[in-house]
Design a protein around this motif. Structure first.
Motif, short mmCIF file in Angstrom:
data_model
loop_
_atom_site.label_atom_id
_atom_site.label_comp_id
_atom_site.label_asym_id
_atom_site.label_seq_id
_atom_site.Cartn_x
_atom_site.Cartn_y
_atom_site.Cartn_z
N TYR A 132 3.17 3.73 -0.60
CA TYR A 132 2.58 2.40 -0.59
C TYR A 132 2.26 1.98 -2.02
CZ TYR A 132 0.08 -1.69 0.64
OH TYR A 132 -0.28 -3.00 0.72
N VAL A 133 2.58 0.72 -2.37
CA VAL A 133 2.34 0.20 -3.71
C VAL A 133 1.47 -1.05 -3.60
CG1 VAL A 133 3.40 -0.59 -5.87
CG2 VAL A 133 4.64 1.01 -4.39
N ASP A 134 0.34 -1.06 -4.34
CA ASP A 134 -0.59 -2.19 -4.27
C ASP A 134 -1.29 -2.33 -5.62
OD1 ASP A 134 -2.44 -4.20 -3.37
OD2 ASP A 134 -2.42 -3.31 -1.38
N ASP A 135 -1.96 -3.44 -5.81
CA ASP A 135 -2.77 -3.67 -7.00
C ASP A 135 -4.26 -3.75 -6.67
OD1 ASP A 135 -2.05 -6.17 -5.66
OD2 ASP A 135 -3.27 -7.10 -7.21
N ASN A 136 -4.59 -3.74 -5.39
CA ASN A 136 -5.98 -3.89 -4.95
C ASN A 136 -6.64 -2.51 -4.86
OD1 ASN A 136 -8.18 -3.92 -2.93
ND2 ASN A 136 -7.71 -6.10 -2.84
N HIS A 137 -7.68 -2.31 -5.65
CA HIS A 137 -8.30 -0.99 -5.70
C HIS A 137 -8.88 -0.56 -4.35
CE1 HIS A 137 -11.66 -3.75 -6.51
NE2 HIS A 137 -12.44 -2.81 -5.99
N GLU A 138 -9.38 -1.49 -3.56
CA GLU A 138 -9.92 -1.14 -2.26
C GLU A 138 -8.82 -0.66 -1.31
OE1 GLU A 138 -11.92 -4.75 -1.27
OE2 GLU A 138 -13.73 -4.19 -2.37
N ARG A 139 -7.67 -1.36 -1.32
CA ARG A 139 -6.55 -0.93 -0.47
C ARG A 139 -6.04 0.44 -0.91
NH1 ARG A 139 -7.93 -5.27 0.89
NH2 ARG A 139 -9.49 -4.03 1.90
N ALA A 145 -7.20 7.78 1.13
CA ALA A 145 -8.12 8.39 2.09
C ALA A 145 -7.40 8.78 3.38
CB ALA A 145 -9.28 7.44 2.40
N ARG A 146 -6.31 8.09 3.69
CA ARG A 146 -5.50 8.41 4.88
C ARG A 146 -4.36 9.36 4.53
NH1 ARG A 146 -5.88 4.22 9.34
NH2 ARG A 146 -7.79 3.14 8.83
N GLU A 147 -4.47 9.95 3.33
CA GLU A 147 -3.52 10.97 2.86
C GLU A 147 -2.08 10.46 2.79
OE1 GLU A 147 -4.20 14.54 5.10
OE2 GLU A 147 -6.28 14.65 4.42
N ARG A 148 -1.95 9.27 2.29
CA ARG A 148 -0.62 8.71 2.04
C ARG A 148 -0.40 8.60 0.53
NH1 ARG A 148 -0.66 4.38 6.49
NH2 ARG A 148 -0.40 5.68 8.32
N LYS A 149 0.84 8.63 0.12
CA LYS A 149 1.17 8.50 -1.30
C LYS A 149 0.96 7.05 -1.72
CE LYS A 149 2.83 10.08 -5.14
NZ LYS A 149 2.00 10.93 -5.96
N ALA A 150 0.15 6.84 -2.75
CA ALA A 150 -0.16 5.48 -3.21
C ALA A 150 0.14 5.33 -4.69
CB ALA A 150 -1.64 5.17 -2.96
N TYR A 151 0.76 4.20 -5.00
CA TYR A 151 1.02 3.81 -6.38
C TYR A 151 0.25 2.53 -6.65
CZ TYR A 151 4.79 7.20 -6.53
OH TYR A 151 5.51 8.37 -6.49
N GLY A 152 -0.43 2.48 -7.77
CA GLY A 152 -1.16 1.28 -8.15
C GLY A 152 -0.46 0.58 -9.29
N VAL A 153 -0.35 -0.73 -9.22
CA VAL A 153 0.21 -1.51 -10.32
C VAL A 153 -0.97 -2.02 -11.14
CG1 VAL A 153 1.54 -3.56 -10.95
CG2 VAL A 153 2.28 -2.12 -9.04
N ARG A 154 -0.99 -1.68 -12.40
CA ARG A 154 -2.10 -2.06 -13.27
C ARG A 154 -2.21 -3.58 -13.40
NH1 ARG A 154 -0.01 2.51 -16.23
NH2 ARG A 154 -1.58 4.17 -16.16
#
Length: 183
Positions: A132-139, A145-154
């Motif tokens: 999952y790729v998102d820019d929202n820190h809460e998401r 927290a659900r143990e999924r791979k997350a990428y954040g866009v700065r």
């Protein structure tokens, strides 16, 4: 691999489009650095809350359809598809923007039907994707927290959360164009 991509702040320049529209409509010169994102644009002194701002944006006829893509986003999406990934474009945009949102996507990729656009507020935490790729820190926090791979866009609005989220497992990217090199 099945990849979930947020639209605003990952593929489209929502913040820049808001500022351009507001500056033009209200004869202002608000810059990105002037906005307190924790207060969701209320620091511009023009909207009492997000709903008021969304209503203003909706009144701008094709505003949601006309949001420009971020640099490298179109090439990154085509590259991921070419590499055999299945993509889902995911958004928390209000339901009443769905027609313009779909038109925006079709403008980038005419005839392209692979992405599924969802308008369920909690969809980002329950959607069945491997990455999952998102820019929202809460998401992003919810995803790891659900143990999924997350990428954040700065983005300017998530800078102060970057270190804590990296410790939690979020991998940070300068843009969506960097994702292919991380997979």
């Amino acid at each position: 691999m099945r990849i979930g991509l947020d639209i605003d702040g990952v593929l489209e320049d929502w913040a820049g489009h808001v500022l351009t529209t507001v500056n033009h409509a209200f004869d202002k010169n608000v810059k990105l650095v002037d906005v307190d994102f924790e207060k969701n644009y209320s620091t511009m002194g023009l909207f009492e809350d997000k709903k008021t701002m969304d209503n203003f944006l909706l009144s701008q006829r094709t505003w949601w359809q006309d949001i420009p893509t971020l640099p490298g986003a179109i090439g990154a999406v085509f590259g991921l598809i070419f590499d055999g990934h299945t993509l889902e474009l995911i958004t928390n945009r209000p339901e009443y923007t769905s027609i313009q949102t779909r038109a925006s996507v079709l403008e980038w990729w005419p005839g392209f039907t692979q992405p599924i656009i969802s308008h369920v507020p909690d969809i980002k935490t329950v959607i069945d994707v491997q990455v999952y790729v998102d820019d929202n820190h809460e998401r992003l926090a919810e995803i790891v927290a659900r143990e999924r791979k997350a990428y954040g866009v700065r983005q300017p609005w998530n800078k102060k959360h970057e270190v804590a989220l990296a410790k939690a497992g979020v991998v940070w990217l300068d843009s969506i164009a960097d994702l292919a090199g991380e997979l």
